[in-house]
Scaffold this active site. Structure first.
Site, PDB file in Angstrom:
ATOM      1  N   LYS A 280       0.868  -1.179   0.000  1.00 23.01           N
ATOM      2  CA  LYS A 280       0.000   0.000   0.000  1.00 23.01           C
ATOM      3  C   LYS A 280       0.906   1.231   0.000  1.00 23.01           C
ATOM      4  O   LYS A 280       1.811   1.334   0.832  1.00 23.01           O
ATOM      5  CB  LYS A 280      -0.927   0.013   1.227  1.00 23.01           C
ATOM      6  CG  LYS A 280      -1.978  -1.106   1.176  1.00 23.01           C
ATOM      7  CD  LYS A 280      -3.096  -0.921   2.196  1.00 23.01           C
ATOM      8  CE  LYS A 280      -4.133  -2.043   2.061  1.00 23.01           C
ATOM      9  NZ  LYS A 280      -5.265  -1.918   2.982  1.00 23.01           N
ATOM     10  N   ASP A 452     -13.640   1.035   9.653  1.00 23.25           N
ATOM     11  CA  ASP A 452     -13.875   0.394   8.355  1.00 23.25           C
ATOM     12  C   ASP A 452     -13.868  -1.135   8.468  1.00 23.25           C
ATOM     13  O   ASP A 452     -13.217  -1.814   7.687  1.00 23.25           O
ATOM     14  CB  ASP A 452     -12.780   0.888   7.391  1.00 23.25           C
ATOM     15  CG  ASP A 452     -13.019   0.456   5.965  1.00 23.25           C
ATOM     16  OD1 ASP A 452     -14.180   0.284   5.576  1.00 23.25           O
ATOM     17  OD2 ASP A 452     -12.031   0.281   5.227  1.00 23.25           O
TER      18      ASP A 452
HETATM   19  N1  LIG Z   1      -1.664  -9.862   3.533  1.00 23.87           N
HETATM   20  C1  LIG Z   1      -2.524 -10.259   2.604  1.00 23.87           C
HETATM   21  N2  LIG Z   1      -2.250 -11.281   1.791  1.00 23.87           N
HETATM   22  C2  LIG Z   1      -3.126 -11.693   0.855  1.00 23.87           C
HETATM   23  N3  LIG Z   1      -4.326 -11.153   0.660  1.00 23.87           N
HETATM   24  C3  LIG Z   1      -4.649 -10.131   1.442  1.00 23.87           C
HETATM   25  C4  LIG Z   1      -3.780  -9.632   2.446  1.00 23.87           C
HETATM   26  N4  LIG Z   1      -4.383  -8.609   3.076  1.00 23.87           N
HETATM   27  C5  LIG Z   1      -5.560  -8.478   2.489  1.00 23.87           C
HETATM   28  N5  LIG Z   1      -5.740  -9.387   1.517  1.00 23.87           N
HETATM   29  C6  LIG Z   1      -6.915  -9.590   0.666  1.00 23.87           C
HETATM   30  O1  LIG Z   1      -7.105  -8.478  -0.152  1.00 23.87           O
HETATM   31  C7  LIG Z   1      -8.380  -7.905   0.087  1.00 23.87           C
HETATM   32  C8  LIG Z   1      -8.265  -6.411  -0.004  1.00 23.87           C
HETATM   33  O2  LIG Z   1      -7.326  -5.970   0.925  1.00 23.87           O
HETATM   34  P1  LIG Z   1      -7.624  -4.737   1.838  1.00 23.87           P
HETATM   35  O3  LIG Z   1      -8.923  -5.003   2.527  1.00 23.87           O
HETATM   36  O4  LIG Z   1      -6.452  -4.435   2.674  1.00 23.87           O
HETATM   37  O5  LIG Z   1      -7.780  -3.625   0.715  1.00 23.87           O
HETATM   38  P2  LIG Z   1      -8.814  -2.459   0.610  1.00 23.87           P
HETATM   39  O6  LIG Z   1      -8.556  -1.733  -0.664  1.00 23.87           O
HETATM   40  O7  LIG Z   1      -8.774  -1.685   1.841  1.00 23.87           O
HETATM   41  O8  LIG Z   1     -10.170  -3.233   0.489  1.00 23.87           O
HETATM   42  P3  LIG Z   1     -11.571  -2.684   0.881  1.00 23.87           P
HETATM   43  O9  LIG Z   1     -11.766  -1.476   0.061  1.00 23.87           O
HETATM   44  O10 LIG Z   1     -12.453  -3.824   0.501  1.00 23.87           O
HETATM   45  O11 LIG Z   1     -11.547  -2.375   2.330  1.00 23.87           O
HETATM   46  C9  LIG Z   1      -8.793  -8.403   1.474  1.00 23.87           C
HETATM   47  O12 LIG Z   1     -10.160  -8.514   1.635  1.00 23.87           O
HETATM   48  C10 LIG Z   1      -8.110  -9.743   1.559  1.00 23.87           C
HETATM   49  O13 LIG Z   1      -8.949 -10.765   1.083  1.00 23.87           O
HETATM   50 MN   LIG Z   2      -9.964  -1.034   3.335  1.00 24.02          MN
END
Ligand SMILES: Nc1ncnc2c1ncn2[C@@H]1O[C@H](COP(=O)(O)OP(=O)(O)OP(=O)(O)O)[C@@H](O)[C@H]1O
Ligand SMILES: [Mn+2]
Length: 569
Positions: A280, A452
């Site tokens: 990120k 969130d």
């Molecule tokens: N460390 C990780 N390894 C593999 N997959 C992951 C990991 N962390 C998160 N994910 C997967 O990726 C998806 C998206 O990650 P994350 O929730 O951090 O992103 P986001 O953009 O904040 O998503 P959202 O908008 O849905 O909250 C998660 O729901 C999970 O299934």
């Molecule tokens: Mn998120």
């Protein structure tokens, strides 16, 4: 994120939708066609008409036109009135969360529409916990005006909070007695020997479940993944954690690719030997806070929140968050040169001569919200990848205390003060560790200010008696001067907590402060300092609020009548 997709369900705009709809539209067309034949030519200049055109016909046509104009006006007015009334009703319903779209709990929990409708449980516990407190620490929704959106100059000095005036000896006493085998049936504090997370009659690892051993040249991450167990991601002194952090921050990056799904830009980073991380990017300096007019669902993600949350999760003894580390990348050689596809087209050089890109996603993936290097060096967080779904499939659960993800609508838990009764009688929250895990998650999220938490995940192979993963902390640590009490709703409504969690909170409150532990722990990160000091100070302050909440719960169970009277005078 599915909730965001529901934004913007606004009522139809303007009266035209009704005016031209259904039978009115057909009637209007018929009339217009009729009129087109008879009237359209009427405005033509007199001299263009055949002199033989009889005058009575012209006057009939004018009368007809007049009548139609009146009729049309009347129709437009009535349609507008109907629509306006409808809009008022819809808006009112949304404001009171009465739109009828209940938040389903995995499609199984039946939430009755009882007389509680419209009475906000949140307001109730705000009242209960904010105004009624007269304890020396004074529980409150702490809101201190921030100096500005960012700090005004220099990094604030680390502060050690003054020793607590209230040591919560009443809560310490409960812990003490429980360790001596007393208070076994305490309604609020669940003793260790009733907690499956402590008992762990079985605690197999993914490797054991799948009968897999790491190969001789297995990476640290592969070994780590095979050692993930039913009740925690890693053991307390697991040396592989530091090894995985070191790999992610130092190994060469051989490939980068945008991760599909989610709302904001994330990259999947590949290192040699099959190691992967979820990247990120940094968007702001540490001291930039959530914009005051941003909802929790439109807030930006913060890479440093992911790093800090991992450390905090470990310090609190949960060990339910994957290891996360910071690193500064060269965007040219470590992203642009090792990626392909559409994302390449989103790279550009900004007017300030910085290298930028925005990728493709549903929020903030455009030129106006691009991620820019300095000039091409970019900081970000790297989260160790979870095992692939081939090895360990995950189950995604809708969080019972999920927010509405709507700017006006409220969730069921905000309207129903006995909402927890519904949850705690529904599987998998009716037995085992799951409800207690949600309480831990509420404590964790309240400390970090993360609103969130829409879903959570578990490893399928372990069934329901397994820990809940702490995934996605990107929106934590957004407001250092505001403590969002509604995040504690699960705890405030259920009034139950693990003995071990309470013990840890008391340990930090009465001993070395949590902020100090976290500051120390994060010092090893390559991009330290990770958190702006006011966020660290907020942790110590928020612990007091949690302890106050637990005390109120205990008081209420000890003396329900008294508490009830005190609560609502
Ligand atoms: N460390 C990780 N390894 C593999 N997959 C992951 C990991 N962390 C998160 N994910 C997967 O990726 C998806 C998206 O990650 P994350 O929730 O951090 O992103 P986001 O953009 O904040 O998503 P959202 O908008 O849905 O909250 C998660 O729901 C999970 O299934
Ligand atoms: Mn998120």
């Amino acid at each position: 994120m599915d909730g965001i997709g529901r934004l913007g369900h606004d009522p139809p705009r303007g009266p035209s939708a009704v005016w031209l709809s259904g039978q009115w539209r057909a009637r209007w067309r018929r009339r217009w066609r009729g009129c087109a034949r008879d009237c359209k030519r009427s405005p033509s200049p007199e001299h263009a008409r055949a002199p033989s055109t009889p005058p009575p016909r012209r006057s009939t046509a004018r009368t007809m036109l007049n009548m139609k104009l009146k009729e049309r006006l009347a129709l437009a007015l009535s349609a507008f009135l109907v629509l306006f009334t409808l809009m008022l009703i819809v808006d009112l319903q949304m404001d009171y969360g009465m739109s009828g779209h209940r938040v389903p709990l995995h499609g199984r929990v039946k939430v009755s529409d009882d007389e509680d409708k419209g009475r906000s449980a949140y307001i109730e516990f705000r009242k209960r916990f904010l105004q009624k407190s007269n304890g020396s620490n004074g529980s409150r929704e702490y809101e201190q005006s921030a100096p500005s959106e960012t700090s005004s100059g220099g990094e604030p000095e680390p502060r050690t909070p003054a020793p607590p005036s209230d040591k919560y000896e009443d809560l310490e006493e409960i812990l003490h007695e429980q360790l001596q085998g007393k208070l076994e049936d305490h309604q609020v504090v669940v003793p260790p020997h009733r907690d499956l997370n402590v008992l762990r009659p079985e605690n197999p690892t993914i490797g054991e479940m799948e009968d897999l051993e790491p190969s001789i040249n297995a990476s640290n991450l592969e070994k780590f993944q095979l050692r993930i167990a039913q009740h925690e991601l890693y053991e307390e002194e697991e040396v592989l954690v530091d090894a995985v952090l070191k790999d992610m921050s130092s190994l060469p990056i051989i490939h980068a690719e945008q991760k599909e799904g989610g709302t904001q830009l994330k990259l999947i980073i590949d290192y040699p030997n099959g190691i992967q991380a979820l990247f990120k990017p940094m968007r702001f300096a540490r001291d930039v806070q959530t914009l005051p007019n941003h909802f929790y669902f439109s807030d930006y993600e913060r890479h440093n929140a992911e790093i800090a949350a991992f450390h905090l999760d470990r310090i609190l003894g949960f060990r339910r968050a994957m290891p996360v580390v910071g690193r500064v990348l060269n965007m040219t050689t470590e992203i642009y040169d090792v990626t392909e596809g559409d994302i390449l087209k989103t790279f550009f050089v900004s007017p300030a001569n910085n290298f930028c890109f925005h990728g493709k996603c549903s929020y903030y993936c455009d030129t106006g919200h691009a991620i820019c290097g300095n000039p091409d060096m970019l900081e970000g967080s790297f989260a160790a990848f979870l095992p692939s779904s081939d090895l360990a499939e995950r189950k995604v659960w809708r969080h019972p205390w999920r927010r509405s993800y709507h700017k006006r609508r409220k969730a069921q838990w905000e309207l129903q003060s006995d909402y927890c009764d519904t949850v705690r009688t529904t599987a998998p929250y009716d037995s085992g560790r799951r409800l207690l895990d949600l309480m831990d998650m509420a404590v964790f999220d309240f400390l970090t200010g993360n609103m969130d938490r829409h879903h959570y995940e578990t490893f399928k192979m372990f069934g329901n008696e397994t820990f809940t993963l702490h995934l996605d902390q990107g929106r934590a640590f957004g407001k250092a001067f505001h403590d969002e009490l509604s995040i504690l709703a699960p705890l405030l409504q259920c009034c139950v907590l693990r003995h071990t969690t309470l013990r840890n909170l008391l340990k930090f409150h009465n001993g070395i402060p949590l902020s100090k532990y976290l500051r120390e722990s994060m010092k090893i990160d390559p991009v330290a300092p990770i958190l702006w000091e006011p966020h660290l100070a907020a942790l110590d302050r928020r612990i007091v609020t949690i302890l106050d909440a637990i005390r109120k719960c205990v008081d209420k169970t000890n003396n329900p009548l008294q508490a009830e009277v005190n609560d609502f005078v």
